[in-house]
Design a protein around this motif. Structure first.
Motif, PDB file in Angstrom:
ATOM      1  N   VAL A  85       0.844  -1.190  -0.201  1.00 50.35           N
ATOM      2  CA  VAL A  85      -0.144   0.085  -0.078  1.00 50.35           C
ATOM      3  C   VAL A  85       0.907   1.366  -0.026  1.00 50.35           C
ATOM      4  O   VAL A  85       1.194   1.794   1.103  1.00 50.35           O
ATOM      5  CB  VAL A  85      -0.993   0.177   1.170  1.00 50.35           C
ATOM      6  CG1 VAL A  85      -2.120   1.098   1.046  1.00 50.35           C
ATOM      7  CG2 VAL A  85      -1.711  -1.428   1.279  1.00 50.35           C
ATOM      8  N   ASP A  86       1.532   1.554  -1.237  1.00 51.20           N
ATOM      9  CA  ASP A  86       2.307   2.615  -1.265  1.00 51.20           C
ATOM     10  C   ASP A  86       1.787   4.195  -1.181  1.00 51.20           C
ATOM     11  O   ASP A  86       2.455   5.028  -0.597  1.00 51.20           O
ATOM     12  CB  ASP A  86       2.971   2.643  -2.749  1.00 51.20           C
ATOM     13  CG  ASP A  86       3.811   1.270  -3.038  1.00 51.20           C
ATOM     14  OD1 ASP A  86       4.131   0.939  -1.944  1.00 51.20           O
ATOM     15  OD2 ASP A  86       3.996   1.105  -4.054  1.00 51.20           O
ATOM     16  N   SER A  90       4.371   6.343   0.959  1.00 48.19           N
ATOM     17  CA  SER A  90       5.015   7.320   0.421  1.00 48.19           C
ATOM     18  C   SER A  90       5.334   8.568   1.139  1.00 48.19           C
ATOM     19  O   SER A  90       6.297   9.346   0.659  1.00 48.19           O
ATOM     20  CB  SER A  90       4.347   7.471  -1.017  1.00 48.19           C
ATOM     21  OG  SER A  90       3.134   8.089  -0.695  1.00 48.19           O
ATOM     22  N   ARG A  91       4.575   8.986   1.902  1.00 48.29           N
ATOM     23  CA  ARG A  91       4.740  10.303   2.660  1.00 48.29           C
ATOM     24  C   ARG A  91       5.962  10.215   3.899  1.00 48.29           C
ATOM     25  O   ARG A  91       6.205  11.079   4.506  1.00 48.29           O
ATOM     26  CB  ARG A  91       3.373  10.850   3.188  1.00 48.29           C
ATOM     27  CG  ARG A  91       2.326  11.168   1.949  1.00 48.29           C
ATOM     28  CD  ARG A  91       1.103  11.618   2.498  1.00 48.29           C
ATOM     29  NE  ARG A  91       0.372  11.406   1.604  1.00 48.29           N
ATOM     30  CZ  ARG A  91      -0.387  12.541   0.979  1.00 48.29           C
ATOM     31  NH1 ARG A  91      -0.256  13.747   1.720  1.00 48.29           N
ATOM     32  NH2 ARG A  91      -1.410  12.412   0.110  1.00 48.29           N
ATOM     33  N   GLN A  97      10.350   4.097   5.651  1.00 45.47           N
ATOM     34  CA  GLN A  97       9.911   3.038   4.676  1.00 45.47           C
ATOM     35  C   GLN A  97      10.816   1.645   4.658  1.00 45.47           C
ATOM     36  O   GLN A  97      10.342   0.658   4.393  1.00 45.47           O
ATOM     37  CB  GLN A  97      10.115   3.933   3.261  1.00 45.47           C
ATOM     38  CG  GLN A  97       9.217   5.029   3.028  1.00 45.47           C
ATOM     39  CD  GLN A  97       9.033   5.790   1.632  1.00 45.47           C
ATOM     40  OE1 GLN A  97       9.679   4.992   0.887  1.00 45.47           O
ATOM     41  NE2 GLN A  97       8.626   6.820   1.789  1.00 45.47           N
ATOM     42  N   ALA A  98      12.071   1.997   5.107  1.00 47.16           N
ATOM     43  CA  ALA A  98      12.932   1.002   4.779  1.00 47.16           C
ATOM     44  C   ALA A  98      12.492   0.206   5.992  1.00 47.16           C
ATOM     45  O   ALA A  98      12.543  -1.203   6.062  1.00 47.16           O
ATOM     46  CB  ALA A  98      14.293   1.318   5.157  1.00 47.16           C
ATOM     47  N   ILE A  99      12.073   0.575   7.264  1.00 46.79           N
ATOM     48  CA  ILE A  99      11.643  -0.327   8.207  1.00 46.79           C
ATOM     49  C   ILE A  99      10.369  -1.026   8.039  1.00 46.79           C
ATOM     50  O   ILE A  99      10.427  -2.164   8.374  1.00 46.79           O
ATOM     51  CB  ILE A  99      11.518   0.872   9.640  1.00 46.79           C
ATOM     52  CG1 ILE A  99      13.031   1.015  10.156  1.00 46.79           C
ATOM     53  CG2 ILE A  99      10.823  -0.238  10.852  1.00 46.79           C
ATOM     54  CD1 ILE A  99      12.922   2.298  11.335  1.00 46.79           C
ATOM     55  N   LEU A 100       9.250  -0.357   7.551  1.00 46.39           N
ATOM     56  CA  LEU A 100       8.306  -1.139   7.022  1.00 46.39           C
ATOM     57  C   LEU A 100       8.527  -2.070   6.049  1.00 46.39           C
ATOM     58  O   LEU A 100       7.945  -3.274   6.099  1.00 46.39           O
ATOM     59  CB  LEU A 100       7.127  -0.066   6.663  1.00 46.39           C
ATOM     60  CG  LEU A 100       6.454   0.798   7.532  1.00 46.39           C
ATOM     61  CD1 LEU A 100       5.568   2.007   6.820  1.00 46.39           C
ATOM     62  CD2 LEU A 100       5.797   0.043   8.727  1.00 46.39           C
ATOM     63  N   ILE A 103       9.986  -5.067   7.768  1.00 47.15           N
ATOM     64  CA  ILE A 103       8.607  -5.857   8.450  1.00 47.15           C
ATOM     65  C   ILE A 103       8.065  -6.820   7.460  1.00 47.15           C
ATOM     66  O   ILE A 103       7.474  -7.970   7.937  1.00 47.15           O
ATOM     67  CB  ILE A 103       7.899  -4.846   9.218  1.00 47.15           C
ATOM     68  CG1 ILE A 103       8.486  -4.164  10.620  1.00 47.15           C
ATOM     69  CG2 ILE A 103       6.577  -5.316   9.796  1.00 47.15           C
ATOM     70  CD1 ILE A 103       7.917  -2.853  10.859  1.00 47.15           C
ATOM     71  N   GLY A 104       7.758  -6.056   6.437  1.00 48.60           N
ATOM     72  CA  GLY A 104       6.996  -6.917   5.343  1.00 48.60           C
ATOM     73  C   GLY A 104       7.629  -8.325   5.157  1.00 48.60           C
ATOM     74  O   GLY A 104       7.323  -9.196   4.631  1.00 48.60           O
TER      75      GLY A 104
END
Length: 194
Positions: A85-86, A90-91, A97-100, A103-104
């Motif tokens: 879910v970009d 994206s914000r 973003q790298a951490i998420l 996690i993914g």
């Protein structure tokens, strides 16, 4: 600051090469399935002229699609082709973003492990060979009393299970690598393009 960055890059090249060729093989399987379907439909259409459908066409499509899906999974994971879910992330900052992403990748590695584990158990139920001691050591369970096969072509079901198992095992390997790669991206503060 990354952990074994040069080794990660070298391993990544090997993963990319092997994943690409697995995906090519999955594509070749899908092309073969499509051709089989076309020939079968033409045979059905021209049954009045002595032709007929390809024997076991449904079985061929069913087994081929399963094998192809597992052949595509490593490439999809390596290239981060899974659904994300970009619009929401994206914000965020590059590090978040790298951490998420990490996690993914951790969750997908867990899913890859579960898929491989369950497929291994299914393979064990279908595979009619091996001593009881070896089967128990490998966690395959008891030998099937009547080995299953497909209805029309009588293909032993352990064969497509085994082919899917190869793709699932490599999916887990690539997913584990992607966690390493994502962890290094978190340490670097930004995800790289893949």
């Amino acid at each position: 600051m990354a952990i074994a960055k040069t080794a990660q890059v070298r391993v990544g090249r090997v993963m990319e090469f092997a994943s690409r060729w697995m995906a090519y093989s999955g594509g070749a399987i899908l092309v073969a399935i499509a051709l089989t379907t076309v020939v079968s439909i033409i045979g059905r259409t021209l049954s009045g002229f002595g032709l007929g459908p390809v024997k076991g066409d449904y079985e061929i499509v069913e087994m081929g699609c399963a094998v192809a899906v597992f052949a595509f999974m490593p490439w999809c994971q390596l290239k981060r082709g899974h659904v994300t879910v970009d619009i929401f992330i994206s914000r965020l900052s590059d590090r978040k973003q790298a951490i998420l992403g990490l996690i993914g990748d951790l969750f997908l590695t867990g899913a890859a492990f579960i898929i491989l584990w369950r497929l291994w158990l299914g393979f064990g139920e279908k595979f009619p060979f091996g001593s009881e001691g070896l089967r128990n050591a490998l966690g395959m369970g008891d030998k099937p009393f009547f080995p299953e096969s497909t209805y029309e072509l009588e293909v032993p079901l352990w064969i497509p299970f085994g082919l899917c198992l190869i793709g699932a095992a490599f999916f887990l390997i690539v997913a584990t690598y992607s966690v390493w790669r994502s962890f290094n991206w978190v340490l670097d503060g930004k995800e790289q393009r893949v």
